[in-house]
Design a protein around this motif. Structure first.
Motif: not given
Length: 126
Positions: A96-102
């Motif tokens: 699974e992939t997550y993208v965490f913004h600043p």
């Protein structure tokens, strides 16, 4: 988890660098807060870019945190809960992939299965 890097050579070729068994170092804390069962392998740093493998053992946890940069986080394997501020959480199960913004706070808890994260931390272009 084997990692392979491909480097360009001055003669136009490619040099292949294989790390069959990356060395993980215990990561006992994050900004003074205790981590449980977390180990880190830093693959490479290039300027503001960091490439890492992070292991969280079953029963382990990683405290609430955020990056000042964009974090691309791929759960290679494992299962548990991804926590958000206010007590909300999501179940995760690799892959699974997550993208965490600043600044996006999150934690890793209730880790049911040994978890391996492939992480790229990069400057935010916005």
């Amino acid at each position: 988890m084997r990692t392979t890097r491909f480097d360009a050579t001055p003669d136009g070729g490619v040099r292949v660098v294989v790390d069959e068994a990356p060395a993980f170092a215990p990561m006992p804390d994050w900004n003074g807060e205790t981590l449980n069962g977390v180990r880190l392998h830093e693959i490479e740093r290039r300027g503001d870019i960091e490439l890492q493998l992070v292991e969280i053992a079953a029963g382990g946890s990683f405290v609430m945190h955020a990056s000042p940069k964009l974090a691309f986080c791929h759960v290679v394997r494992g299962a548990g809960r991804l926590g958000l501020p206010g007590g909300e959480s999501l179940a995760y199960r690799g892959p699974e992939t997550y993208v965490f913004h600043p600044g996006a706070l999150h934690d890793w808890h209730d880790v049911e299965e040994d978890t391996l994260l492939a992480v790229a931390i990069v400057p935010d272009a916005t």
